[in-house]
Design a protein around this motif. Structure first.
Motif, PDB file in Angstrom:
ATOM      1  N   TYR A 127      37.898  20.252  11.271  1.00 51.74           N
ATOM      2  CA  TYR A 127      37.198  20.818   9.965  1.00 51.74           C
ATOM      3  C   TYR A 127      36.427  22.161  10.353  1.00 51.74           C
ATOM      4  O   TYR A 127      36.251  22.799   9.548  1.00 51.74           O
ATOM      5  CB  TYR A 127      36.332  19.830   9.296  1.00 51.74           C
ATOM      6  N   MET A 128      35.762  22.316  11.549  1.00 54.09           N
ATOM      7  CA  MET A 128      35.113  23.470  11.861  1.00 54.09           C
ATOM      8  C   MET A 128      36.086  24.650  11.926  1.00 54.09           C
ATOM      9  O   MET A 128      35.745  25.810  11.548  1.00 54.09           O
ATOM     10  CB  MET A 128      34.529  23.416  13.298  1.00 54.09           C
ATOM     11  N   SER A 129      37.606  24.499  12.328  1.00 61.99           N
ATOM     12  CA  SER A 129      38.327  25.638  12.288  1.00 61.99           C
ATOM     13  C   SER A 129      38.482  26.018  10.739  1.00 61.99           C
ATOM     14  O   SER A 129      38.558  27.171  10.662  1.00 61.99           O
ATOM     15  CB  SER A 129      39.758  25.274  12.786  1.00 61.99           C
ATOM     16  N   TYR A 132      35.339  28.033   9.959  1.00 60.38           N
ATOM     17  CA  TYR A 132      35.310  29.483  10.548  1.00 60.38           C
ATOM     18  C   TYR A 132      36.406  30.644   9.860  1.00 60.38           C
ATOM     19  O   TYR A 132      36.057  31.494   9.964  1.00 60.38           O
ATOM     20  CB  TYR A 132      35.508  29.546  12.128  1.00 60.38           C
ATOM     21  N   HIS A 149      21.700  28.168  10.551  1.00 58.50           N
ATOM     22  CA  HIS A 149      22.034  26.846  10.755  1.00 58.50           C
ATOM     23  C   HIS A 149      22.552  26.354   9.227  1.00 58.50           C
ATOM     24  O   HIS A 149      21.838  26.662   8.313  1.00 58.50           O
ATOM     25  CB  HIS A 149      20.696  26.370  11.035  1.00 58.50           C
ATOM     26  N   ASP A 150      23.352  25.544   9.621  1.00 58.92           N
ATOM     27  CA  ASP A 150      23.922  24.636   8.604  1.00 58.92           C
ATOM     28  C   ASP A 150      24.707  25.307   7.305  1.00 58.92           C
ATOM     29  O   ASP A 150      24.924  24.749   6.026  1.00 58.92           O
ATOM     30  CB  ASP A 150      22.880  23.691   8.047  1.00 58.92           C
TER      31      ASP A 150
ATOM     32  N   ASP B   3      30.326  27.861  19.054  1.00 54.55           N
ATOM     33  CA  ASP B   3      29.667  26.372  18.701  1.00 54.55           C
ATOM     34  C   ASP B   3      30.554  25.339  17.937  1.00 54.55           C
ATOM     35  O   ASP B   3      30.366  24.729  16.843  1.00 54.55           O
ATOM     36  CB  ASP B   3      28.458  26.626  17.833  1.00 54.55           C
ATOM     37  N   MET B   4      31.787  25.332  18.079  1.00 54.97           N
ATOM     38  CA  MET B   4      32.890  24.646  17.259  1.00 54.97           C
ATOM     39  C   MET B   4      33.007  23.108  17.656  1.00 54.97           C
ATOM     40  O   MET B   4      33.717  22.321  17.307  1.00 54.97           O
ATOM     41  CB  MET B   4      34.214  25.121  17.480  1.00 54.97           C
ATOM     42  N   CYS B   6      30.881  19.272  18.260  1.00 56.46           N
ATOM     43  CA  CYS B   6      29.568  18.857  17.713  1.00 56.46           C
ATOM     44  C   CYS B   6      28.675  18.585  18.995  1.00 56.46           C
ATOM     45  O   CYS B   6      28.865  18.160  19.888  1.00 56.46           O
ATOM     46  CB  CYS B   6      29.890  17.402  16.904  1.00 56.46           C
ATOM     47  N   CYS B  87      25.771  18.781  14.164  1.00 64.27           N
ATOM     48  CA  CYS B  87      26.812  19.357  14.459  1.00 64.27           C
ATOM     49  C   CYS B  87      26.799  20.801  13.351  1.00 64.27           C
ATOM     50  O   CYS B  87      26.149  20.762  12.243  1.00 64.27           O
ATOM     51  CB  CYS B  87      28.139  19.018  14.087  1.00 64.27           C
ATOM     52  N   PRO B  88      26.754  22.015  13.779  1.00 63.28           N
ATOM     53  CA  PRO B  88      27.014  22.488  15.166  1.00 63.28           C
ATOM     54  C   PRO B  88      25.660  23.314  15.755  1.00 63.28           C
ATOM     55  O   PRO B  88      25.050  23.599  14.814  1.00 63.28           O
ATOM     56  CB  PRO B  88      28.276  23.270  15.025  1.00 63.28           C
ATOM     57  N   GLY B  89      26.017  23.840  16.815  1.00 62.98           N
ATOM     58  CA  GLY B  89      24.682  24.609  17.259  1.00 62.98           C
ATOM     59  C   GLY B  89      23.431  24.222  17.253  1.00 62.98           C
ATOM     60  O   GLY B  89      22.306  24.765  16.976  1.00 62.98           O
ATOM     61  N   HIS B 179      27.999  13.898  13.111  1.00 62.81           N
ATOM     62  CA  HIS B 179      27.586  14.852  12.297  1.00 62.81           C
ATOM     63  C   HIS B 179      27.684  14.235  10.615  1.00 62.81           C
ATOM     64  O   HIS B 179      28.767  13.837  10.139  1.00 62.81           O
ATOM     65  CB  HIS B 179      28.889  16.001  12.074  1.00 62.81           C
TER      66      HIS B 179
END
Lengths: 196, 196
Positions: A127-129, A132, A149-150, B3-4, B6, B87-89, B179
């Motif tokens: 999911y992070m991909s 981004y 953040h977030d 930061d991809m 967690c 997650c993340p960072g 997360h």
């Protein structure tokens, strides 16, 4: 407990609170609900929030029209909401999927808005991909403001901002990953916005 | 893009907007920020929202204290925010994890609030079970109000409601699924609440 599996309905929902920071908040909210054509979506208001549900194009069209109409009163307004699609229990309200696609609110008045959004593609190992990729899209569209953040900051003319949100919401879900949630917080006519 | 993955930091964050529906919204917000002891969390406000980050107990304590202090002005207030962990960072701001656990805000004034919440356990194939388990918990705790699309209604005294939210947030994440995101919309002193 019967709705524990994700649906395949194309219904999109947007549950939101519209908060005009004025003593006349009731009149401002009522005025927006009267002036905006909401006939293409199912709408229900309770003591905390309002939900609109229907075809994606109509949901985004009505959300933007409500924000824009409220903005034109000049008062400081916060719009906080969650767009969702794909899960669970999305069989109710399917009647509104019969509505023609033609959008019903056409006000193109320019209005600066500053906002933040977050994407939550559910049950998606990568999911992070997805997140981004949509942040990159915001940069390409010229509406990216800043990272935080977030969330990610999105700003500009309300029409460009909502165009981006609908595009991101479309591309962040797929056949394999139907359940998508997108939170949006929008600030309009803020005294913090200065010359914008 | 670094930061991809967690993190394992125990930091909890709460990004929120507090919207007093009054012409004096600036004074109400500033008053709350002055009266509440926020020294145990890192706090940053931008033009859209405020984020507080630190140990979970402090984050929930400060969030409740801000809501309660604002409520005592008597004005209608909306609190919309997103709790997150894992997650993340989440390496930034770790200094605040050195703070003692003792909570700093102790006002126990009763205050009715009505709210809605949604849990988003990320990258969790069985996330719906997590959600339904926490809804059952709300019923056991006596704060469950009603079910609705995309959220669940939680209401009662502000202290019971925040106790539930912190408990749900604790139990809905695990070592395997770090997360977690939880959205909360809260309405205070609403004209819709009637005799509550």
């Amino acid at each position: 407990m019967e709705d524990m599996h994700c649906g395949t309905s194309p219904i999109v929902g947007f549950r939101f609170t519209l908060s005009p920071m004025t003593n006349d908040f009731v009149e401002v909210i009522k005025g927006a609900l009267e002036e905006v054509d909401t006939s293409a979506v199912r709408m229900h208001t309770d003591d905390v929030s309002t939900v609109i549900r229907g075809k994606q194009g109509h949901v985004f069209n009505v959300a933007k029209a409500l924000a824009l109409h409220t903005a034109k009163t000049g008062v400081h307004v916060a719009l906080n909401g969650t767009f969702s699609a794909g899960c669970p229990g999305d069989s109710a309200g399917d009647a509104y999927l019969d509505k023609p696609d033609e959008q019903l609110n056409h006000d193109r008045t320019k209005q600066y808005v500053s906002s933040q959004f977050a994407l939550y593609p559910m049950n998606h190992p990568d999911y992070m991909s997805v997140i981004y990729r949509e942040i990159e899209r915001a940069k390409e569209r010229g509406v990216f403001n800043e990272s935080m953040h977030d969330a990610s900051g999105i700003h500009g003319d309300i029409h460009d901002v909502f165009d981006f949100y609908e595009e991101a919401f479309t591309h962040a879900r797929s056949e394999d990953h139907r359940h998508l949630v997108m939170t949006v917080s929008m600030s309009i006519n803020s005294p913090s916005h200065g010359g914008n």
